[in-house]
Scaffold this motif. Structure first.
Motif, mmCIF file in Angstrom:
data_model
loop_
_atom_site.group_PDB
_atom_site.id
_atom_site.type_symbol
_atom_site.label_atom_id
_atom_site.label_comp_id
_atom_site.label_asym_id
_atom_site.label_seq_id
_atom_site.Cartn_x
_atom_site.Cartn_y
_atom_site.Cartn_z
ATOM 1 N N ILE A 428 12.522 8.617 7.402
ATOM 2 C CA ILE A 428 11.273 9.390 7.309
ATOM 3 C C ILE A 428 10.228 8.639 6.487
ATOM 4 N N ILE A 429 10.655 8.072 5.346
ATOM 5 C CA ILE A 429 9.710 7.349 4.494
ATOM 6 C C ILE A 429 9.156 6.128 5.229
ATOM 7 N N LYS A 430 10.009 5.407 5.945
ATOM 8 C CA LYS A 430 9.544 4.237 6.691
ATOM 9 C C LYS A 430 8.517 4.648 7.736
ATOM 10 N N ARG A 431 8.778 5.741 8.467
ATOM 11 C CA ARG A 431 7.835 6.178 9.493
ATOM 12 C C ARG A 431 6.497 6.571 8.885
ATOM 13 N N ARG A 432 6.528 7.266 7.752
ATOM 14 C CA ARG A 432 5.280 7.706 7.131
ATOM 15 C C ARG A 432 4.523 6.561 6.494
ATOM 16 N N LEU A 433 5.243 5.621 5.884
ATOM 17 C CA LEU A 433 4.567 4.470 5.301
ATOM 18 C C LEU A 433 3.941 3.594 6.384
ATOM 19 N N ASP A 434 4.639 3.434 7.501
ATOM 20 C CA ASP A 434 4.054 2.673 8.613
ATOM 21 C C ASP A 434 2.792 3.354 9.134
ATOM 22 N N LEU A 501 3.995 4.363 -9.328
ATOM 23 C CA LEU A 501 4.537 3.493 -10.370
ATOM 24 C C LEU A 501 6.001 3.780 -10.651
ATOM 25 N N ASP A 502 6.408 5.015 -10.453
ATOM 26 C CA ASP A 502 7.802 5.380 -10.673
ATOM 27 C C ASP A 502 8.667 4.663 -9.632
ATOM 28 N N PRO A 503 9.589 3.777 -10.062
ATOM 29 C CA PRO A 503 10.389 3.023 -9.083
ATOM 30 C C PRO A 503 11.324 3.890 -8.257
ATOM 31 N N THR A 504 11.566 5.122 -8.705
ATOM 32 C CA THR A 504 12.456 5.992 -7.928
ATOM 33 C C THR A 504 11.751 6.591 -6.721
ATOM 34 N N SER A 505 10.409 6.595 -6.710
ATOM 35 C CA SER A 505 9.689 7.171 -5.578
ATOM 36 C C SER A 505 9.675 6.229 -4.384
ATOM 37 N N LEU A 506 9.396 4.946 -4.656
ATOM 38 C CA LEU A 506 9.408 3.935 -3.604
ATOM 39 C C LEU A 506 10.090 2.683 -4.137
ATOM 40 N N SER A 507 10.971 2.121 -3.353
ATOM 41 C CA SER A 507 11.647 0.896 -3.756
ATOM 42 C C SER A 507 10.763 -0.310 -3.428
ATOM 43 N N ARG A 508 11.155 -1.469 -3.956
ATOM 44 C CA ARG A 508 10.412 -2.693 -3.652
ATOM 45 C C ARG A 508 10.502 -3.012 -2.164
ATOM 46 N N SER A 509 11.628 -2.668 -1.539
ATOM 47 C CA SER A 509 11.770 -2.897 -0.097
ATOM 48 C C SER A 509 10.793 -2.036 0.688
ATOM 49 N N ASP A 510 10.607 -0.771 0.260
ATOM 50 C CA ASP A 510 9.644 0.110 0.935
ATOM 51 C C ASP A 510 8.231 -0.455 0.830
ATOM 52 N N ARG A 511 7.887 -0.937 -0.355
ATOM 53 C CA ARG A 511 6.545 -1.488 -0.556
ATOM 54 C C ARG A 511 6.337 -2.758 0.283
ATOM 55 N N LEU A 512 7.388 -3.574 0.400
ATOM 56 C CA LEU A 512 7.272 -4.798 1.176
ATOM 57 C C LEU A 512 7.131 -4.482 2.669
ATOM 58 N N ARG A 513 7.885 -3.500 3.153
ATOM 59 C CA ARG A 513 7.739 -3.099 4.559
ATOM 60 C C ARG A 513 6.331 -2.572 4.825
ATOM 61 N N PHE A 514 5.806 -1.801 3.864
ATOM 62 C CA PHE A 514 4.435 -1.307 3.989
ATOM 63 C C PHE A 514 3.462 -2.475 4.121
ATOM 64 N N LEU A 515 3.622 -3.508 3.288
ATOM 65 C CA LEU A 515 2.733 -4.667 3.320
ATOM 66 C C LEU A 515 2.847 -5.395 4.650
ATOM 67 N N PHE A 516 4.065 -5.578 5.148
ATOM 68 C CA PHE A 516 4.246 -6.245 6.443
ATOM 69 C C PHE A 516 3.545 -5.476 7.563
#
Length: 555
Positions: A428-434, A501-516
């Motif tokens: 769900i998070i991946k779909r919404r971030l995309d 900013l809270d690392p529990t809300s989004l991981s570094r992998s989530d942020r990187l996928r968002f950037l891609f």
């Protein structure tokens, strides 16, 4: 040609089966138009659909309004007569268009209105309406592919015929299906020019105008199919023409530049009186609203703009020193609707004085909201904007907007699934971030920057078809710079990153996928993403430090 003298209009009728019918209709022309259906009405022309004596016609009323139009009519034939001749020439060159029946001009020594009568193309609709309706025959993959190819071939034949249409948009092309295949007709020919087959440069400029509508609404694979079919047909018809498939990239770049210039020229149109917007005045405030809207309670709002905030039945969604937001119910175009009503407080004399030199937050939100809708960026539709003014200085401002039903902001959408199973939460998070990444990419591609691009200003909600969409709200921080630099884009993304900013809300992998997804790496590759990653991280830390120094809460 046969001339009839049905006063006060002098008609020139094409000999044929419709001559007698039109002679009778021309004699009672005013009565005929009163009984006709209005297809389109504007300051310079009105189009009617007329049914008379088993005939189906469209009548275009060409109006002479303004000095420029008056001089144009003085120096050349009436617009209806000119289009009548252009239709004949188009048919002679093999370009499918409408059949002209007659044209009429008011006999006078000075330029006056004129009328053009054409046969209705049975079963045809404008191309833009056809595509927006998402007909089943067009949604099937094979039908969609064939449609794009046939449309490309149609435009190639038009250009090879030497016809250049300066206003070549989908609304000026009719389409109907005959035996399961689309057939196209070119209309609105009063301003076309004829000559030799269009050169490579002239063809590309004309296709740039045509592509402006499609670049915002269709997938690039369909546009590529259109281009390939266009090139194949032009090369088949003209062996000497130099054109290749690689020109499609230049066409897309030209289209983007043309769109940006077009939107920039229309940016301030909502702050004036036109066929789309009207000025509103009351004893308590003045402002603007769309001309097509009718709000029954508008006079009460203009008399006492603060009344909705004192009404206990209205829900207050926000009440801060800078602004107040309430949810109210008003009657818009005959039906009750839930609306958002926002008050921008004028907290100092400096703000009132500054309104003489720059737009207030209220008017800026109104202008940017309409500009976003103009370039198809999703946002809540602004319905009215008005301000209290005294001695020319702006006081409190008020903005009335549509409510996005069942909406939650991006942070709530991410935190909603904290306790869900890991696999489902990740999906769900991946779909919404995309979804949000593509939305912000569109924002930047269309020339806009948003310095307050935080999670609370991005809403997610299902559309009428149940598909989840994202919307921009609170557009005070949005603006269109002359050039959108990489640094400014990074700062926009850093502001959004600072909301998590809270690392529990989004991981570094989530942020990187968002950037891609934002960089559209599937299309252009992932080269250079590390510079973006480091730049966004550095600017995020700068934003955090700046808010800490000012004692502001970071949301």
């Amino acid at each position: 040609m046969a001339r009839t003298s049905a006063q006060p209009i002098r008609w020139t009728v094409r000999p044929g089966s419709a001559t007698e019918a039109w002679g009778e209709s021309g004699a009672q022309f005013e009565h005929t138009l009163r009984e006709a259906d209005v297809v389109k009405d504007g300051p310079f022309r009105t189009i009617y659909r007329v049914h008379f004596a088993s005939n189906d016609w469209h009548v275009k009323h060409c109006k002479v309004r303004g000095l420029r139009a008056w001089l144009r009519e003085w120096l050349r034939p009436a617009k209806a007569e000119l289009e009548f001749r252009q239709i004949d020439e188009a048919w002679r060159r093999g370009v499918p268009t409408v059949d002209a029946v007659a044209f009429g001009v008011t006999p006078a020594h000075l330029p006056s209105d004129s009328f053009l009568v054409t046969h209705t193309v049975a079963g045809a609709v404008p191309l833009n309406r056809f595509l927006e309706a998402q007909l089943d025959s067009c949604c099937e993959p094979k039908r969609r592919i064939d449609f794009a190819a046939l449309l490309g071939s149609f435009l190639a034949r038009i250009h090879h015929a030497g016809l250049k249409h300066p206003d070549l948009h989908p609304g000026n092309i009719l389409v109907r299906y005959d035996s399961g295949m689309p057939k196209f007709f070119l209309i609105d020919l009063h301003d076309v020019s004829f000559g030799r087959p269009l050169s490579r440069r002239a063809s590309r400029r004309n296709l740039t105008v045509f592509n402006r509508w499609f670049s915002l609404r269709t997938h690039r694979s369909d546009r590529l199919r259109f281009w390939r079919a266009y090139v194949v047909e032009r090369l088949r018809l003209d062996k000497q023409l130099v054109v290749d498939y690689c020109d499609c990239r230049g066409l897309e770049n030209d289209t983007r530049t043309s769109n940006l210039r077009f939107w920039r020229n229309r940016l301030t149109r909502s702050l004036g009186v036109s066929r789309h917007f009207v000025r509103i005045r009351g004893t308590g405030a003045t402002g603007y609203m769309p001309r097509a809207l009718h709000i029954e309670e508008l006079d009460k709002l203009l008399t006492d703009p603060d009344a909705p905030f004192r009404d206990p039945t209205n829900r207050l969604r926000k009440d801060s020193p800078s602004s107040t937001v309430a949810e109210i119910v008003l009657t818009v175009n005959g039906s009750e609707k839930n609306l958002i009503y926002k008050r921008f407080r004028s907290r100092s004399s400096w703000q009132r004085l500054a309104s003489l030199f720059r737009r207030t937050k209220c008017l800026k939100s109104w202008l940017v909201g309409n500009a976003f809708l103009d370039c198809l960026l999703p946002t809540a539709r602004p319905l009215a904007a008005f301000e209290r003014r005294r001695f020319g200085l702006a006081g409190d401002g008020y903005l009335l907007m549509e409510k996005i039903e069942h909406a939650i902001d991006l942070r709530q959408a991410i935190e909603k699934f904290d306790k869900s199973p890991a696999a489902r939460r990740h999906e769900i998070i991946k779909r919404r971030l995309d979804l949000v990444a593509r939305l912000i990419r569109q924002l930047h591609e269309r020339g806009w920057s948003h310095r307050d691009l935080k999670a609370a200003n991005i809403l997610l909600a299902p559309d009428p078809n149940g598909i989840e969409r994202a919307w921009f709200v609170d557009l005070v921080g949005a603006h269109r710079p002359p050039w959108l630099s990489k640094n400014r884009r990074m700062r926009n993304l850093a502001r959004l990153n600072a909301s998590f900013l809270d690392p529990t809300s989004l991981s570094r992998s989530d942020r990187l996928r968002f950037l891609f997804c934002y960089l559209n790496s599937a299309f252009v590759g992932r080269a250079g993403w590390k510079n973006w990653w480091r730049g966004i991280g550095r600017r995020t830390l700068e934003k955090v430090a700046k808010n800490r120094e000012r004692g502001r809460l970071l949301t």
